[in-house]
Design a protein around this motif. Sequence first.
Motif, PDB file in Angstrom:
ATOM      1  N   TYR A  19     -15.825  12.173 -12.553  1.00  0.00           N
ATOM      2  CA  TYR A  19     -16.658  12.963 -13.466  1.00  0.00           C
ATOM      3  C   TYR A  19     -18.105  12.564 -13.184  1.00  0.00           C
ATOM      4  O   TYR A  19     -18.390  11.387 -12.944  1.00  0.00           O
ATOM      5  CB  TYR A  19     -16.310  12.659 -14.919  1.00  0.00           C
ATOM      6  N   TYR A  31     -28.256  12.152 -17.283  1.00  0.00           N
ATOM      7  CA  TYR A  31     -28.839  11.859 -18.587  1.00  0.00           C
ATOM      8  C   TYR A  31     -30.356  11.746 -18.435  1.00  0.00           C
ATOM      9  O   TYR A  31     -30.862  11.381 -17.369  1.00  0.00           O
ATOM     10  CB  TYR A  31     -28.313  10.538 -19.147  1.00  0.00           C
ATOM     11  N   LYS A  38     -22.964  17.923 -17.156  1.00  0.00           N
ATOM     12  CA  LYS A  38     -21.827  17.168 -16.646  1.00  0.00           C
ATOM     13  C   LYS A  38     -20.982  18.068 -15.753  1.00  0.00           C
ATOM     14  O   LYS A  38     -20.945  19.284 -15.926  1.00  0.00           O
ATOM     15  CB  LYS A  38     -20.992  16.610 -17.788  1.00  0.00           C
ATOM     16  N   PHE A  67     -17.032  18.315 -14.428  1.00  0.00           N
ATOM     17  CA  PHE A  67     -15.654  17.842 -14.490  1.00  0.00           C
ATOM     18  C   PHE A  67     -14.827  18.498 -13.381  1.00  0.00           C
ATOM     19  O   PHE A  67     -14.072  17.817 -12.674  1.00  0.00           O
ATOM     20  CB  PHE A  67     -15.038  18.151 -15.856  1.00  0.00           C
ATOM     21  N   PHE A 104     -31.117   9.508 -15.304  1.00  0.00           N
ATOM     22  CA  PHE A 104     -30.024   8.674 -14.826  1.00  0.00           C
ATOM     23  C   PHE A 104     -28.837   9.536 -14.425  1.00  0.00           C
ATOM     24  O   PHE A 104     -28.407  10.404 -15.185  1.00  0.00           O
ATOM     25  CB  PHE A 104     -29.573   7.690 -15.908  1.00  0.00           C
ATOM     26  N   GLY A 162     -17.860   8.519 -13.659  1.00  0.00           N
ATOM     27  CA  GLY A 162     -16.776   7.904 -14.383  1.00  0.00           C
ATOM     28  C   GLY A 162     -15.446   8.415 -13.872  1.00  0.00           C
ATOM     29  O   GLY A 162     -15.362   9.508 -13.303  1.00  0.00           O
ATOM     30  N   ALA A 163     -14.396   7.630 -14.072  1.00  0.00           N
ATOM     31  CA  ALA A 163     -13.064   8.026 -13.619  1.00  0.00           C
ATOM     32  C   ALA A 163     -12.535   9.166 -14.469  1.00  0.00           C
ATOM     33  O   ALA A 163     -12.887   9.312 -15.639  1.00  0.00           O
ATOM     34  CB  ALA A 163     -12.115   6.827 -13.696  1.00  0.00           C
ATOM     35  N   GLY A 189      -8.902   9.824 -19.803  1.00  0.00           N
ATOM     36  CA  GLY A 189      -8.935   8.689 -20.716  1.00  0.00           C
ATOM     37  C   GLY A 189     -10.342   8.218 -21.034  1.00  0.00           C
ATOM     38  O   GLY A 189     -11.327   8.858 -20.714  1.00  0.00           O
ATOM     39  N   TYR A 190     -10.378   7.079 -21.685  1.00  0.00           N
ATOM     40  CA  TYR A 190     -11.669   6.487 -22.029  1.00  0.00           C
ATOM     41  C   TYR A 190     -12.089   5.607 -20.860  1.00  0.00           C
ATOM     42  O   TYR A 190     -11.500   4.570 -20.616  1.00  0.00           O
ATOM     43  CB  TYR A 190     -11.540   5.614 -23.267  1.00  0.00           C
ATOM     44  N   ASN A 191     -13.073   6.027 -20.157  1.00  0.00           N
ATOM     45  CA  ASN A 191     -13.482   5.255 -19.003  1.00  0.00           C
ATOM     46  C   ASN A 191     -14.968   4.980 -19.031  1.00  0.00           C
ATOM     47  O   ASN A 191     -15.765   5.865 -19.283  1.00  0.00           O
ATOM     48  CB  ASN A 191     -13.111   5.980 -17.717  1.00  0.00           C
ATOM     49  N   LYS A 192     -15.328   3.763 -18.712  1.00  0.00           N
ATOM     50  CA  LYS A 192     -16.721   3.372 -18.735  1.00  0.00           C
ATOM     51  C   LYS A 192     -17.458   4.065 -17.604  1.00  0.00           C
ATOM     52  O   LYS A 192     -16.930   4.278 -16.520  1.00  0.00           O
ATOM     53  CB  LYS A 192     -16.835   1.859 -18.603  1.00  0.00           C
ATOM     54  N   LEU A 193     -18.689   4.434 -17.885  1.00  0.00           N
ATOM     55  CA  LEU A 193     -19.524   5.083 -16.891  1.00  0.00           C
ATOM     56  C   LEU A 193     -20.291   4.056 -16.081  1.00  0.00           C
ATOM     57  O   LEU A 193     -20.662   2.989 -16.581  1.00  0.00           O
ATOM     58  CB  LEU A 193     -20.518   6.028 -17.571  1.00  0.00           C
ATOM     59  N   PHE A 243     -23.781   3.722 -14.015  1.00  0.00           N
ATOM     60  CA  PHE A 243     -25.074   4.387 -13.963  1.00  0.00           C
ATOM     61  C   PHE A 243     -25.857   4.000 -12.721  1.00  0.00           C
ATOM     62  O   PHE A 243     -25.776   2.865 -12.237  1.00  0.00           O
ATOM     63  CB  PHE A 243     -25.910   4.024 -15.195  1.00  0.00           C
ATOM     64  N   GLY A 244     -26.655   4.942 -12.226  1.00  0.00           N
ATOM     65  CA  GLY A 244     -27.641   4.623 -11.220  1.00  0.00           C
ATOM     66  C   GLY A 244     -28.825   3.913 -11.854  1.00  0.00           C
ATOM     67  O   GLY A 244     -28.905   3.779 -13.080  1.00  0.00           O
ATOM     68  N   TYR A 270     -14.453  12.671 -22.750  1.00  0.00           N
ATOM     69  CA  TYR A 270     -15.821  12.373 -22.384  1.00  0.00           C
ATOM     70  C   TYR A 270     -16.863  12.920 -23.306  1.00  0.00           C
ATOM     71  O   TYR A 270     -16.567  13.518 -24.334  1.00  0.00           O
ATOM     72  CB  TYR A 270     -16.111  12.787 -20.944  1.00  0.00           C
ATOM     73  N   TYR A 320     -20.416  10.969 -23.700  1.00  0.00           N
ATOM     74  CA  TYR A 320     -21.051   9.796 -24.285  1.00  0.00           C
ATOM     75  C   TYR A 320     -22.171  10.257 -25.210  1.00  0.00           C
ATOM     76  O   TYR A 320     -23.000  11.082 -24.841  1.00  0.00           O
ATOM     77  CB  TYR A 320     -21.699   8.930 -23.213  1.00  0.00           C
TER      78      TYR A 320
END
Lengths: 114, 111
Positions: free
Chosen positions: A32, A36, A49, A51, A90, A94-95, A98-102, A104-105, B98, B100
Amino acid sequence: AQSVTQPDIHITVSEGASLELRCNYSYGATPYLFWYVQSPGQGLQLLLKYFSGDTLVQGIKGFEAEFKRSQSSFNLRKPSVHWSDAAEYFCAVGARGGYNKLIFGAGTRLAVHP
Amino acid sequence: DGGITQSPKYLFRKEGQNVTLSCEQNLNHDAMYWYRQDPGQGLRLIYYSQIVNDFQKGDIAEGYSVSREKKESFPLTVTSAQKNPTAFYLCASSTATYGYTFGSGTRLTVV
């Protein structure tokens, strides 16, 4: 290792000029993808975004981004920049699922000359 | 309106002192995150939580601790073990599909 690279630390454009901010990622599969924007001293606001589906994604404030799988890129564009677009941008990945942490550049700081 | 509230906006810490940063959300999001932001380094993940009473370390968890006793709240404690705590701290929440949502941040300074 998963990573996001924004090659340009600072970019300066004239008001009314076009803009392209670069983002390259390294990921095991198609992730994904997000862009931002952050104004000084503020939190981050989601611009757009990706997907799946159409690789050209439209976002808020007139921004768009194009996903190019062959180049592992997700560049942000705007045809005509306004002074209010000056901010830090930015890219994040992210994977899927589910809940996956992003991840960032490091960000690109955009300055706009009148 | 739904959103994430971080407090305080500015926080000063003395050497050897623990401080706690507050993060509250009313979006009914299951997952919450803490990121640290330093100039030129983007955002780095400190801790994250996907459900109440459970959380995982991120990339830079040393010197930090969290709790998740309620779905709405995810406070971050910066302990005296964190040797370079001066930074901008951002809290975020998300759903499984998703999106955030970020708070407006807390700027922590060591004095």
